[in-house]
Design an enzyme around this catalytic site. Sequence first.
Site, PDB file in Angstrom:
ATOM      1  N   ASN A   7       0.792  -1.188   0.045  1.00 49.17           N
ATOM      2  CA  ASN A   7       0.072   0.054   0.018  1.00 49.17           C
ATOM      3  C   ASN A   7       1.023   1.195  -0.022  1.00 49.17           C
ATOM      4  OD1 ASN A   7      -1.932   1.999   0.409  1.00 49.17           O
ATOM      5  ND2 ASN A   7      -2.712   1.232   2.203  1.00 49.17           N
ATOM      6  N   ARG A  90      -2.509  -2.044  -3.574  1.00 46.84           N
ATOM      7  CA  ARG A  90      -3.645  -1.379  -3.554  1.00 46.84           C
ATOM      8  C   ARG A  90      -3.591  -0.108  -4.128  1.00 46.84           C
ATOM      9  NH1 ARG A  90      -4.865   3.297   0.633  1.00 46.84           N
ATOM     10  NH2 ARG A  90      -7.147   3.746  -0.059  1.00 46.84           N
ATOM     11  N   HIS A 180     -12.977   3.015  -0.874  1.00 46.89           N
ATOM     12  CA  HIS A 180     -13.178   1.748   0.254  1.00 46.89           C
ATOM     13  C   HIS A 180     -13.766   0.828  -0.260  1.00 46.89           C
ATOM     14  CE1 HIS A 180     -13.383   5.125   3.776  1.00 46.89           C
ATOM     15  NE2 HIS A 180     -12.272   4.627   3.339  1.00 46.89           N
ATOM     16  N   ARG A 241     -12.380  15.839   6.763  1.00 41.11           N
ATOM     17  CA  ARG A 241     -13.043  16.073   5.630  1.00 41.11           C
ATOM     18  C   ARG A 241     -14.661  16.565   5.738  1.00 41.11           C
ATOM     19  NH1 ARG A 241     -11.514  10.709   2.799  1.00 41.11           N
ATOM     20  NH2 ARG A 241      -9.631  10.530   3.969  1.00 41.11           N
ATOM     21  N   GLU A 385      -8.395  -5.169   4.561  1.00 40.09           N
ATOM     22  CA  GLU A 385      -8.225  -4.689   3.206  1.00 40.09           C
ATOM     23  C   GLU A 385      -7.092  -5.497   2.523  1.00 40.09           C
ATOM     24  OE1 GLU A 385      -9.351  -0.236   2.279  1.00 40.09           O
ATOM     25  OE2 GLU A 385      -9.282  -0.623   4.499  1.00 40.09           O
TER      26      GLU A 385
END
Length: 401
Positions: A7, A90, A180, A241, A385
């Site tokens: 990742n 990823r 996601h 955010r 993940e």
Amino acid sequence: MKILVINAGSSSLKYQLLDMDDESVIAKGNCDRIGIDGHIKHTTFDGRTVDVDCTFPTHTEAFEKLVDVLTKGDASVLKSMDEISAVGHRIVQGAEVFDRTTLVTDEVIKQIDDLAELAPVHNHPHALALWACKKVIPETTPQVVVFDTAFHQTMPEKAFMYGLPYECYEKFHVRKYGFHGTSHRFVSQALADAMGKDIKDLKIVSCHLGNGSSITAVEGGKSIDTSMGFTPLDGVIMGTRCGAIDASAVTFVASKLGLSPSEMSDYLNKKSGFLGVSGISSDNRDLSAAAHEGDKRAILAGEMLRYEIKKYIGSYAAVMNGLDAVLFTGGIGENSDDLRADVCRDMEYLGIKLDEKVNEGMRGKLMKISAPDSKVEVWVVPTNEELLIARDTKALVESMK
Ligand code: ADP
């Protein structure tokens, strides 16, 4: 079969080496501060560690160090890199180019880099890491890319289009992509398995709540709508955010504060959310602590998130014409029992009834938390993940034999 999962960010390279015979983690770590100075933190399954400063001018040197710690020294776990059957990466943005897990070729890396405009923070570093990996990993070792957006490519046009002039979509590829996806796919399948049901027969609302949060309607195993949009800024309020706001507020605030487009983007992505509303922190635990002390803005930020999640659950139940299960995952979803209780309170009309006792104190475990007489099952499903990337990589490599 051993699979290395990567990742890569702009200045970091997180990795996990998995033994796919039992899906256990052999070693994991992070090469950090790439392009600045460099640091590697590496831990093996039996507790051996490497934690040293390095020199990482680019991702290539970080990969070289990674190969070094995996194969040499006190915390090594491999005799040589030939023991690794494949590498899974990823990738954040696959746009409409990639709707599934894909084998890496030079052309694929170029295509990922070409999408950098749609994900400036992520895709270019991903491409750099892919080129670097190619230099360092044996040429015969297949590399595979798994996209955050791919799961959402099943959304219908009416869900992914914005009400902008059509040329924005045609010329600039402006549409909802959703993110996601790897997590939502992993947890929705894990939930179906736990419920003993075929995912094709289920209508699920998957709530991934962490620093970044997204909520997805999963019908018959496919994403049909999701809260994040063109970028991961959309949807519910997050750590820093803002989530969904009226687009006119963006132009209004930019003109009031005299901010350029990129400064405004920072304002919305890095200074808003929990941090902006509370003025205290982007972290849910800090916010909860402040809320306990009675801080009004911390309480408000928490209430906003809970209210928005409720609205998504209701709207997704409406578009799916029903609901079989709601799941909570991510750092907040897996750990915050009070948030789960608040979201599920007063939802009897939708058939949601929590078992408050089972929910209380429940952290990070796969567990049903709804009452036995709840029409809709509510679950906590820990996400993983890296494991899904490794499973996808294994499946693709095996299908090539
Ligand atoms: P990311 O989106 O970066 O992967 P995570 O999924 O790890 O983030 O989620 C981070 C969030 O989870 C933070 O807001 C953190 O406060 C929250 N969190 C982690 N552990 C707990 C806990 N025990 N109780 C409440 N919130 C938690």
